[in-house]
Design an enzyme around this catalytic site. Structure first.
Site, mmCIF file in Angstrom:
data_model
loop_
_atom_site.group_PDB
_atom_site.id
_atom_site.type_symbol
_atom_site.label_atom_id
_atom_site.label_comp_id
_atom_site.label_asym_id
_atom_site.label_seq_id
_atom_site.Cartn_x
_atom_site.Cartn_y
_atom_site.Cartn_z
ATOM 1 C CD1 TRP A 1 0.181 0.479 3.385
ATOM 2 C CD2 TRP A 1 -0.243 -1.539 3.026
ATOM 3 N NE1 TRP A 1 0.927 -0.210 4.438
ATOM 4 C CE2 TRP A 1 0.595 -1.427 4.344
ATOM 5 C CE3 TRP A 1 -0.602 -3.150 2.429
ATOM 6 C CZ2 TRP A 1 0.929 -2.521 5.117
ATOM 7 C CZ3 TRP A 1 -0.498 -3.898 3.508
ATOM 8 C CH2 TRP A 1 0.383 -3.859 4.559
ATOM 9 N NE ARG A 2 4.835 2.645 4.563
ATOM 10 C CZ ARG A 2 5.498 2.207 5.744
ATOM 11 N NH1 ARG A 2 6.790 1.784 5.407
ATOM 12 N NH2 ARG A 2 5.378 2.658 7.098
ATOM 13 C CD GLU B 1 -3.719 3.558 7.728
ATOM 14 O OE1 GLU B 1 -3.742 3.056 9.078
ATOM 15 O OE2 GLU B 1 -2.178 3.909 7.306
ATOM 16 C CD GLN C 1 -7.032 -3.313 18.400
ATOM 17 O OE1 GLN C 1 -6.009 -4.048 19.092
ATOM 18 N NE2 GLN C 1 -7.538 -2.007 18.664
ATOM 19 N N GLY D 1 -9.681 -11.499 11.829
ATOM 20 C CA GLY D 1 -10.256 -11.170 13.105
ATOM 21 C C GLY D 1 -10.860 -9.739 13.234
ATOM 22 C CE1 TYR E 1 -3.155 5.838 12.785
ATOM 23 C CE2 TYR E 1 -4.597 4.321 11.719
ATOM 24 C CZ TYR E 1 -3.497 4.892 11.916
ATOM 25 O OH TYR E 1 -2.284 4.335 11.216
ATOM 26 C CG ASP F 1 -0.348 4.608 15.906
ATOM 27 O OD1 ASP F 1 0.437 5.181 16.504
ATOM 28 O OD2 ASP F 1 -0.169 3.556 15.078
ATOM 29 C CB CYS G 1 10.712 4.736 19.649
ATOM 30 S SG CYS G 1 10.449 5.528 21.429
ATOM 31 C CB SER H 1 -9.417 -6.802 21.978
ATOM 32 O OG SER H 1 -10.972 -6.753 22.033
#
Ligand code: SF4
Length: 360
Positions: free
Chosen positions: A27-28, A40, A45, A84, A123, A141, A195, A305
């Site tokens: 998708w990039r 997206e 999740q 899911g 988002y 996010d 990070c 979840s």
């Protein structure tokens, strides 16, 4: 509000790092808003590596809004099977149908209109509108929260809306107007690759000279959130009702958890009920069917979840009532080799691997 400093330096260093380190993702390679939106939705999740094959199969079958809007929901769910969080799939179908009905199949290039579509939140709006159309809208996010709270040493509770709004305002002060989509993706990519939640690679981080937590050596304090509650576990009883080489499956209701998928009959235990009692009750309530248990066919656990389930499948025969008495929910008698033609929740597929190993 903690005012971001060095916003130009921040964006410059980050974008240059992103240019050299961005992972290849299908998708990039496109600016098509439909495909960016689909990616997206699938990425919510869900890990990138898991999404790639689903995304590729999906756009092969439904390459544009029109093809998706005309498809039967069962066909779309089958392509989503195993990914899911099926609610997002139902929302995506509904939203794309609205786009075709109201906007001629073109994804609206207006964040306020796009935000009103089913299942679209802040988002998704910021991500799709910035990447596909260049709107200067910051995303927030989990990755963004981690990066920003560490760089600016924000110790507030990140589960609170107020803290998320603060982070969004800080991102808004940092995002450059000439490359908002790349900037949003770069912050998320930094959170995913450098990070990271545990053991961030600060030595390799392009922002380490701006990062206050790195300079104060207290990275582990950020982001702050109160300890998570332990998620509950429920026993679930399902019935494997065999007859002439076929077994019974039923369709879940069109709304709610796992909507529209097929499954073995049965359900979650209530109160002190055992899995077996729950299965017998559900067969009666949902199919009007009395069954007799012959033995245990399979067991499996699955984590959603907000809760876990431990599923027991009981081999059963139809009791006193005959098949014509079946009622309430749609049902089918299928052979094990028919399984690939229907969309099932992941836990059913896991159980089928134990029950019918030769066809799975
Ligand atoms: S220096 Fe370390 S803590 Fe700070 S943003 Fe970079 S990776 Fe994260």
């Amino acid at each position: 509000m903690v005012v971001p400093v060095h916003s130009d330096a921040f964006a410059e260093k980050l974008l240059s790092w992103f240019g050299a380190n961005r992972r290849a993702m299908p998708w990039r390679e496109t600016k098509d808003p439909y495909m960016i939106w689909l990616s997206e939705v699938m990425l919510q999740q869900t890990q990138v590596d898991t999404v790639i094959p689903y995304y590729q199969r999906f756009i092969e079958v439904f390459p544009d809004p029109e093809s998706l809007s005309k498809a039967p929901e069962d066909d779309v769910l089958k392509l989503w099977e195993g990914l899911g969080y099926y609610r997002r799939c139902h929302h995506f179908i509904a939203a794309v149908r609205d786009v075709c009905a109201d906007y001629g199949g073109r994804i609206p290039d207006d964040p306020h209109i796009f935000r009103r579509l089913p299942g679209v939140g802040d988002y998704t709006t910021a991500a799709v509108m910035s990447i596909a159309y260049g709107h200067v809208l910051p995303v927030v996010d989990g990755n963004v929260i981690r990066v920003i709270t560490r760089i600016y040493r924000i110790a507030d509770d990140t589960t609170k809306t107020k803290t998320r709004m603060l982070i969004r305002d800080m991102m808004a002060a940092l995002i450059p107007s000439d490359s908002p989509g790349d900037f949003n993706q770069a912050v998320m990519e930094l959170g995913a690759l450098v990070c990271t939640p545990k053991k961030p690679l600060c030595g390799e981080c392009p922002l380490n000279d701006l990062c206050r937590a790195f300079q104060h050596r207290d990275i582990s304090l950020y982001p702050f959130s109160p300890k998570k509650m332990k998620i509950p576990q429920y026993p679930v009883g399902l019935a494997l009702i065999m007859k002439d080489g076929r077994f019974l499956i039923q369709k879940r209701p069109s709304k709610g958890h796992l909507a529209g998928l097929w499954e073995l009959p049965g359900g979650k235990a209530e109160g002190d009920e055992s899995a077996e009692t729950a299965m017998l009750r559900k067969c009666r309530e949902e199919l009007g069917l009395t069954v007799e248990v012959c033995g245990m066919a399979a067991q499996a656990s699955h984590v959603y979840s907000h809760f876990k389930i431990h599923v027991s499948v009981f081999s059963c025969t139809v009791g006193a009532q005959r098949e014509k008495d079946l009622k309430h929910q749609p049902f089918m008698w299928i052979t094990p080799s028919d399984i690939p033609s229907y969309a099932f929740p992941a836990v059913n597929l896991k159980l089928f691997q134990t029950i019918f190993p030769s066809v799975m």
